[in-house]
Design a protein around this motif. Sequence first.
Motif, PDB file in Angstrom:
ATOM      1  N   ASP A  96       1.051  -1.033  -0.177  1.00 53.80           N
ATOM      2  CA  ASP A  96       0.433  -0.136  -0.205  1.00 53.80           C
ATOM      3  C   ASP A  96       1.496   1.102   0.108  1.00 53.80           C
ATOM      4  O   ASP A  96       1.325   1.816   1.100  1.00 53.80           O
ATOM      5  N   ARG A  97       0.922   1.509  -1.132  1.00 56.07           N
ATOM      6  CA  ARG A  97       1.556   3.150  -1.630  1.00 56.07           C
ATOM      7  C   ARG A  97       1.621   3.951  -0.823  1.00 56.07           C
ATOM      8  O   ARG A  97       1.887   5.236   0.077  1.00 56.07           O
ATOM      9  N   HIS A  98       0.634   4.392  -0.405  1.00 52.89           N
ATOM     10  CA  HIS A  98      -0.190   5.932  -0.159  1.00 52.89           C
ATOM     11  C   HIS A  98      -1.207   5.339   1.478  1.00 52.89           C
ATOM     12  O   HIS A  98      -2.494   5.699   1.314  1.00 52.89           O
ATOM     13  N   ALA A  99       0.161   4.554   2.548  1.00 52.02           N
ATOM     14  CA  ALA A  99      -1.182   4.204   3.650  1.00 52.02           C
ATOM     15  C   ALA A  99      -1.110   5.202   4.357  1.00 52.02           C
ATOM     16  O   ALA A  99      -0.186   4.780   5.629  1.00 52.02           O
ATOM     17  N   ASP A 100      -1.794   5.863   4.699  1.00 49.49           N
ATOM     18  CA  ASP A 100      -1.176   7.373   5.365  1.00 49.49           C
ATOM     19  C   ASP A 100      -1.402   6.895   7.379  1.00 49.49           C
ATOM     20  O   ASP A 100      -0.884   7.612   8.305  1.00 49.49           O
ATOM     21  N   ASP A 101      -3.044   6.550   6.754  1.00 50.58           N
ATOM     22  CA  ASP A 101      -3.120   5.296   8.448  1.00 50.58           C
ATOM     23  C   ASP A 101      -1.695   4.687   8.978  1.00 50.58           C
ATOM     24  O   ASP A 101      -2.468   4.227   9.973  1.00 50.58           O
ATOM     25  N   LEU A 102      -0.833   4.180   8.305  1.00 46.35           N
ATOM     26  CA  LEU A 102      -0.154   2.723   8.321  1.00 46.35           C
ATOM     27  C   LEU A 102       1.634   4.103   9.161  1.00 46.35           C
ATOM     28  O   LEU A 102       2.405   3.693   9.095  1.00 46.35           O
ATOM     29  N   GLY A 103       1.305   4.679   8.490  1.00 48.76           N
ATOM     30  CA  GLY A 103       2.581   5.991   8.663  1.00 48.76           C
ATOM     31  C   GLY A 103       2.599   6.499   7.186  1.00 48.76           C
ATOM     32  O   GLY A 103       4.634   6.261   7.190  1.00 48.76           O
ATOM     33  N   GLY A 104       2.418   5.461   6.233  1.00 52.32           N
ATOM     34  CA  GLY A 104       2.920   5.652   4.922  1.00 52.32           C
ATOM     35  C   GLY A 104       3.060   4.325   4.457  1.00 52.32           C
ATOM     36  O   GLY A 104       3.027   3.485   4.295  1.00 52.32           O
ATOM     37  N   SER A 105       4.303   4.235   2.701  1.00 56.00           N
ATOM     38  CA  SER A 105       3.828   3.428   2.187  1.00 56.00           C
ATOM     39  C   SER A 105       4.079   2.192   2.803  1.00 56.00           C
ATOM     40  O   SER A 105       5.412   2.456   4.162  1.00 56.00           O
ATOM     41  N   SER A 106       3.595   0.857   2.785  1.00 56.59           N
ATOM     42  CA  SER A 106       3.703  -0.441   3.427  1.00 56.59           C
ATOM     43  C   SER A 106       3.637  -1.522   3.391  1.00 56.59           C
ATOM     44  O   SER A 106       2.746  -1.516   2.416  1.00 56.59           O
ATOM     45  N   ILE A 107       4.502  -3.019   3.759  1.00 62.12           N
ATOM     46  CA  ILE A 107       3.964  -4.046   3.457  1.00 62.12           C
ATOM     47  C   ILE A 107       3.229  -4.290   4.628  1.00 62.12           C
ATOM     48  O   ILE A 107       3.338  -4.346   5.310  1.00 62.12           O
ATOM     49  N   ILE A 108       1.856  -5.145   4.998  1.00 56.02           N
ATOM     50  CA  ILE A 108       1.266  -5.933   5.077  1.00 56.02           C
ATOM     51  C   ILE A 108       1.739  -7.389   5.193  1.00 56.02           C
ATOM     52  O   ILE A 108       0.984  -7.423   4.048  1.00 56.02           O
ATOM     53  N   CYS A 109       2.146  -7.622   6.360  1.00 59.07           N
ATOM     54  CA  CYS A 109       2.032  -9.016   5.797  1.00 59.07           C
ATOM     55  C   CYS A 109       0.416  -9.688   6.570  1.00 59.07           C
ATOM     56  O   CYS A 109       0.481  -9.569   7.929  1.00 59.07           O
ATOM     57  N   VAL A 110       0.220 -10.605   5.787  1.00 61.54           N
ATOM     58  CA  VAL A 110      -1.370 -11.213   5.842  1.00 61.54           C
ATOM     59  C   VAL A 110      -1.276 -12.675   6.562  1.00 61.54           C
ATOM     60  O   VAL A 110      -2.127 -13.118   7.099  1.00 61.54           O
ATOM     61  N   TYR A 111      -0.611 -13.643   5.706  1.00 56.03           N
ATOM     62  CA  TYR A 111      -1.524 -14.978   5.970  1.00 56.03           C
ATOM     63  C   TYR A 111       0.372 -15.600   5.204  1.00 56.03           C
ATOM     64  O   TYR A 111       1.628 -15.511   4.464  1.00 56.03           O
ATOM     65  N   GLY A 112       0.484 -17.054   6.321  1.00 54.52           N
ATOM     66  CA  GLY A 112       1.844 -17.353   5.690  1.00 54.52           C
ATOM     67  C   GLY A 112       1.433 -19.218   5.270  1.00 54.52           C
ATOM     68  O   GLY A 112       0.961 -19.164   6.157  1.00 54.52           O
TER      69      GLY A 112
END
Length: 144
Positions: A96-112
Motif C-alpha cells: 500500500d503505497r498511500h497508507a497514510d493511516d499506517l504511517g506511509g508506504s507499507s508492506i502488510i504481511c497477511v498470511y503464511g
Amino acid sequence: MTSKEAEENAPWRVHFFRRERGGDLSEAVPAMGFLKSVPSGVAAKIQAVLEAVAEAPPPSFSGGGMWKAMRGDMAGFYEVCVQGSDANYRLLCLLDRHADDLGGSSIICVYGFSKPKRQSASGRDYRQARKYREEFERTRNVLS
C-alpha cells in the motif's frame, strides 16, 4: 531530489495484519503465527527478504526469485518465497503505497503457509489469504 522523489525512495514500513482481538497470536496475527511456527533459519530468511524489499523499496526490488507478484485470483498479493530442507515456505503480503493511516508506504504481511517441494499450494491456503485481505481492507488493523 524533490520531496516527492524522496518519499518514493524512502524505506517502506512492514506491518502484520491483525484480526479482531484474540489471545492466540497465531489466530490474531496469522503471518506472525506462521513465522513462529517455521524453523528459525527459515524465519530469518523471510525476515531478511522483507527488510530488503522495504529498503529497496518494493517497486525497485527485483527479488531474485524470493519476492514475486502473484497473478490470477491472487493478483494484488506478493509472496516471499523461501526454501527449507523439507518444504517451501510462503509469506503473502500486500503493498500500500498511500497508507497514510499506517504511517506511509507499507508492506502488510497477511498470511503464511508451507507446502511440500514441487507441489502446488492448496486452494484452501489461497482462499484463507483472500479472506484475510478482505478483512484487512475493511478494518485496516495491523501490528507494527
